[in-house]
Design a protein around this motif. Structure first.
Motif, PDB file in Angstrom:
ATOM      1  N   MET A   1       0.846  -1.176   0.000  1.00  0.00           N
ATOM      2  CA  MET A   1       0.000   0.000   0.000  1.00  0.00           C
ATOM      3  C   MET A   1       0.896   1.245   0.000  1.00  0.00           C
ATOM      4  N   PRO A   2       0.861   2.030  -1.078  1.00  0.00           N
ATOM      5  CA  PRO A   2       1.675   3.251  -1.127  1.00  0.00           C
ATOM      6  C   PRO A   2       1.240   4.275  -0.069  1.00  0.00           C
ATOM      7  N   ILE A   3       2.246   4.941   0.491  1.00  0.00           N
ATOM      8  CA  ILE A   3       2.032   5.968   1.511  1.00  0.00           C
ATOM      9  C   ILE A   3       2.901   7.161   1.146  1.00  0.00           C
ATOM     10  N   THR A   4       2.384   8.360   1.399  1.00  0.00           N
ATOM     11  CA  THR A   4       3.214   9.553   1.270  1.00  0.00           C
ATOM     12  C   THR A   4       2.986  10.430   2.497  1.00  0.00           C
ATOM     13  N   TYR A   5       3.962  11.240   2.804  1.00  0.00           N
ATOM     14  CA  TYR A   5       3.874  12.176   3.923  1.00  0.00           C
ATOM     15  C   TYR A   5       3.908  13.588   3.366  1.00  0.00           C
ATOM     16  N   TYR A   6       2.929  14.378   3.778  1.00  0.00           N
ATOM     17  CA  TYR A   6       2.722  15.722   3.240  1.00  0.00           C
ATOM     18  C   TYR A   6       2.838  16.742   4.365  1.00  0.00           C
ATOM     19  N   SER A   7       3.663  17.744   4.151  1.00  0.00           N
ATOM     20  CA  SER A   7       3.838  18.800   5.144  1.00  0.00           C
ATOM     21  C   SER A   7       2.820  19.909   4.880  1.00  0.00           C
ATOM     22  N   SER A   8       1.955  20.154   5.862  1.00  0.00           N
ATOM     23  CA  SER A   8       0.882  21.141   5.711  1.00  0.00           C
ATOM     24  C   SER A   8       0.993  22.208   6.794  1.00  0.00           C
ATOM     25  N   GLY A  11       0.518  20.712  10.221  1.00  0.00           N
ATOM     26  CA  GLY A  11       1.365  19.586  10.579  1.00  0.00           C
ATOM     27  C   GLY A  11       1.452  18.540   9.479  1.00  0.00           C
ATOM     28  N   MET A  12       2.205  17.512   9.787  1.00  0.00           N
ATOM     29  CA  MET A  12       2.428  16.439   8.824  1.00  0.00           C
ATOM     30  C   MET A  12       1.150  15.618   8.649  1.00  0.00           C
ATOM     31  N   ILE A  13       0.898  15.227   7.394  1.00  0.00           N
ATOM     32  CA  ILE A  13      -0.270  14.415   7.056  1.00  0.00           C
ATOM     33  C   ILE A  13       0.223  13.168   6.331  1.00  0.00           C
ATOM     34  N   ARG A  14      -0.259  12.014   6.791  1.00  0.00           N
ATOM     35  CA  ARG A  14       0.039  10.738   6.118  1.00  0.00           C
ATOM     36  C   ARG A  14      -1.140  10.421   5.191  1.00  0.00           C
ATOM     37  N   ILE A  15      -0.826  10.145   3.932  1.00  0.00           N
ATOM     38  CA  ILE A  15      -1.856   9.823   2.944  1.00  0.00           C
ATOM     39  C   ILE A  15      -1.572   8.421   2.427  1.00  0.00           C
ATOM     40  N   THR A  16      -2.580   7.559   2.455  1.00  0.00           N
ATOM     41  CA  THR A  16      -2.414   6.185   1.982  1.00  0.00           C
ATOM     42  C   THR A  16      -3.278   5.951   0.746  1.00  0.00           C
ATOM     43  N   GLU A  17      -2.837   4.990  -0.059  1.00  0.00           N
ATOM     44  CA  GLU A  17      -3.529   4.660  -1.300  1.00  0.00           C
ATOM     45  C   GLU A  17      -3.615   3.153  -1.440  1.00  0.00           C
ATOM     46  N   LEU A  42      -2.106   9.498  -5.026  1.00  0.00           N
ATOM     47  CA  LEU A  42      -1.405  10.252  -3.982  1.00  0.00           C
ATOM     48  C   LEU A  42      -0.938  11.604  -4.513  1.00  0.00           C
ATOM     49  N   LYS A  43      -0.452  11.619  -5.749  1.00  0.00           N
ATOM     50  CA  LYS A  43      -0.017  12.884  -6.355  1.00  0.00           C
ATOM     51  C   LYS A  43      -1.189  13.850  -6.463  1.00  0.00           C
ATOM     52  N   MET A  44      -2.348  13.343  -6.901  1.00  0.00           N
ATOM     53  CA  MET A  44      -3.537  14.193  -7.010  1.00  0.00           C
ATOM     54  C   MET A  44      -3.947  14.723  -5.644  1.00  0.00           C
ATOM     55  N   ALA A  45      -3.895  13.871  -4.634  1.00  0.00           N
ATOM     56  CA  ALA A  45      -4.276  14.290  -3.283  1.00  0.00           C
ATOM     57  C   ALA A  45      -3.371  15.408  -2.786  1.00  0.00           C
ATOM     58  N   VAL A  46      -2.063  15.257  -2.989  1.00  0.00           N
ATOM     59  CA  VAL A  46      -1.106  16.276  -2.547  1.00  0.00           C
ATOM     60  C   VAL A  46      -1.346  17.591  -3.296  1.00  0.00           C
ATOM     61  N   GLU A  47      -1.552  17.514  -4.602  1.00  0.00           N
ATOM     62  CA  GLU A  47      -1.811  18.723  -5.393  1.00  0.00           C
ATOM     63  C   GLU A  47      -3.077  19.432  -4.896  1.00  0.00           C
TER      64      GLU A  47
END
Length: 160
Positions: A1-8, A11-17, A42-47
């Motif tokens: 399951m791909p995961i990315t961490y996004y700095s907002s 605070g930090m947000i973990r997004i899973t796909e 995940l790219k779309m979510a971050v954008e």
């Protein structure tokens, strides 16, 4: 399951796909290094989160789904009807769902929402207009509501 961490800004947000769908957007309290998303969803979510925090996006349309009971899915669908920069009370949500006696069950389902910001449980407040529980922390709820009010130019949140 791909995961990315996004700095907002909150605070930090973990997004899973999983299988092309974002399955969670979760606030992190532990320090984690942000990274570049690997999966298209995940790219779309971050954008789209970037656009939300810049005040340019009010509705998310990347592919997402979260596991939950039929009742939880109904509660989360109701959350999606709350307009950007607006708030409703748990009582109002129960009436919208035609289930006025289920306030506690609805509040519990809101608390189990795994799609922070995207499925806007932060827009549900107490009947007295006060901020009530938020899994991401009250300071984040306050920040998100103030951010949306500022973008809308209303200076404060208004009822649905």
């Amino acid at each position: 399951m791909p995961i990315t961490y996004y700095s907002s800004p909150v605070g930090m947000i973990r997004i899973t796909e999983d299988e092309g769908y974002v399955t969670s957007v979760h606030f992190m309290d532990e320090p984690v290094e942000p990274d570049e998303p690997s999966a298209p969803a995940l790219k779309m979510a971050v954008e789209q989160l970037d656009e939300y925090f810049a005040g340019k996006r009010k509705v998310f349309d990347f592919p997402f789904r979260q596991a939950g009971s039929d009742f939880q899915q109904e509660v989360w669908q109701c959350l999606l009807t709350i307009g950007y920069g607006k708030t409703i009370s748990y009582l109002q949500q129960s009436k919208l769902m035609k289930n006025p006696l289920a306030i506690r069950a609805i509040a519990s389902a809101n608390g189990k929402n795994h799609m922070a910001i995207v499925v806007p449980c932060h827009r549900v407040i107490g009947s007295d207009g006060g901020l009530t529980g938020y899994a991401g922390g009250m300071w984040r709820k306050k920040w998100l509501l103030e951010h949306e009010a500022c973008v809308m130019g209303s200076g404060q949140t208004s009822l649905f």
